[in-house]
Write a protein that holds these residues in place. Structure first.
Motif, mmCIF file in Angstrom:
data_model
loop_
_atom_site.group_PDB
_atom_site.id
_atom_site.type_symbol
_atom_site.label_atom_id
_atom_site.label_comp_id
_atom_site.label_asym_id
_atom_site.label_seq_id
_atom_site.Cartn_x
_atom_site.Cartn_y
_atom_site.Cartn_z
ATOM 1 N N LYS A 76 39.920 32.575 31.921
ATOM 2 C CA LYS A 76 38.656 31.841 31.792
ATOM 3 C C LYS A 76 37.944 31.671 33.138
ATOM 4 C CE LYS A 76 39.585 29.499 27.467
ATOM 5 N NZ LYS A 76 39.725 28.215 26.772
ATOM 6 N N ARG A 80 34.297 33.266 33.981
ATOM 7 C CA ARG A 80 33.208 32.369 34.370
ATOM 8 C C ARG A 80 32.591 32.831 35.692
ATOM 9 N NH1 ARG A 80 35.713 27.647 35.442
ATOM 10 N NH2 ARG A 80 36.363 27.530 33.283
ATOM 11 N N THR A 81 33.440 33.201 36.647
ATOM 12 C CA THR A 81 32.957 33.683 37.950
ATOM 13 C C THR A 81 32.139 34.959 37.765
ATOM 14 O OG1 THR A 81 34.893 32.738 39.038
ATOM 15 C CG2 THR A 81 33.662 34.426 40.252
ATOM 16 N N ASP A 83 30.471 35.857 35.112
ATOM 17 C CA ASP A 83 29.204 35.477 34.482
ATOM 18 C C ASP A 83 28.230 34.872 35.497
ATOM 19 O OD1 ASP A 83 29.849 36.369 31.973
ATOM 20 O OD2 ASP A 83 30.567 34.412 31.265
ATOM 21 N N GLU A 84 28.765 34.056 36.418
ATOM 22 C CA GLU A 84 27.917 33.361 37.393
ATOM 23 C C GLU A 84 27.427 34.286 38.500
ATOM 24 O OE1 GLU A 84 30.395 30.134 38.642
ATOM 25 O OE2 GLU A 84 30.140 29.044 36.749
ATOM 26 N N THR A 85 28.226 35.245 38.875
ATOM 27 C CA THR A 85 27.873 36.155 39.968
ATOM 28 C C THR A 85 28.005 37.606 39.497
ATOM 29 O OG1 THR A 85 30.126 36.063 40.796
ATOM 30 C CG2 THR A 85 28.527 34.589 41.821
ATOM 31 N N PRO A 86 27.004 38.107 38.776
ATOM 32 C CA PRO A 86 27.123 39.456 38.209
ATOM 33 C C PRO A 86 27.133 40.569 39.212
ATOM 34 C CG PRO A 86 25.001 38.469 37.602
ATOM 35 C CD PRO A 86 25.778 37.466 38.384
#
Length: 86
Positions: A76, A80-81, A83-86
């Motif tokens: 997870k 999440r990382t 998603d936040e920094t593509p």
């Protein structure tokens, strides 16, 4: 790995034994004394494969894939990382 002849003989013997693996092994041992005696599961697998695929040959689905190893605790945060920094 069994030859096509051996698998055919095993399937025939399994039928003669009315699907009973112990009896099939005994009959196979009597009729094919010079051959390796397969375990009872082999008779069942060969019969099942023939019924399901129409052939004694293994298909891609017969090859077992190694289990997927996942580290759930880290999954997870990593997603999440991403998603936040593509």
């Amino acid at each position: 790995m069994h030859s096509m002849t051996e698998m055919t003989d095993m399937h025939y013997i399994y039928g003669l034994a009315d699907g009973k693996t112990v009896a099939a092994r005994q009959l196979y041992a009597e009729r094919h004394a010079g051959r390796h005696l397969p375990c009872g599961k082999t008779f069942v697998r060969i019969h099942k494969r023939l019924l399901e695929t129409g052939t004694f040959q293994k298909t891609v689905s017969d090859v077992r894939r190694p289990r997927e190893v996942r580290i759930c605790a880290l999954e997870k945060p990593i997603l999440r990382t991403v998603d936040e920094t593509p």
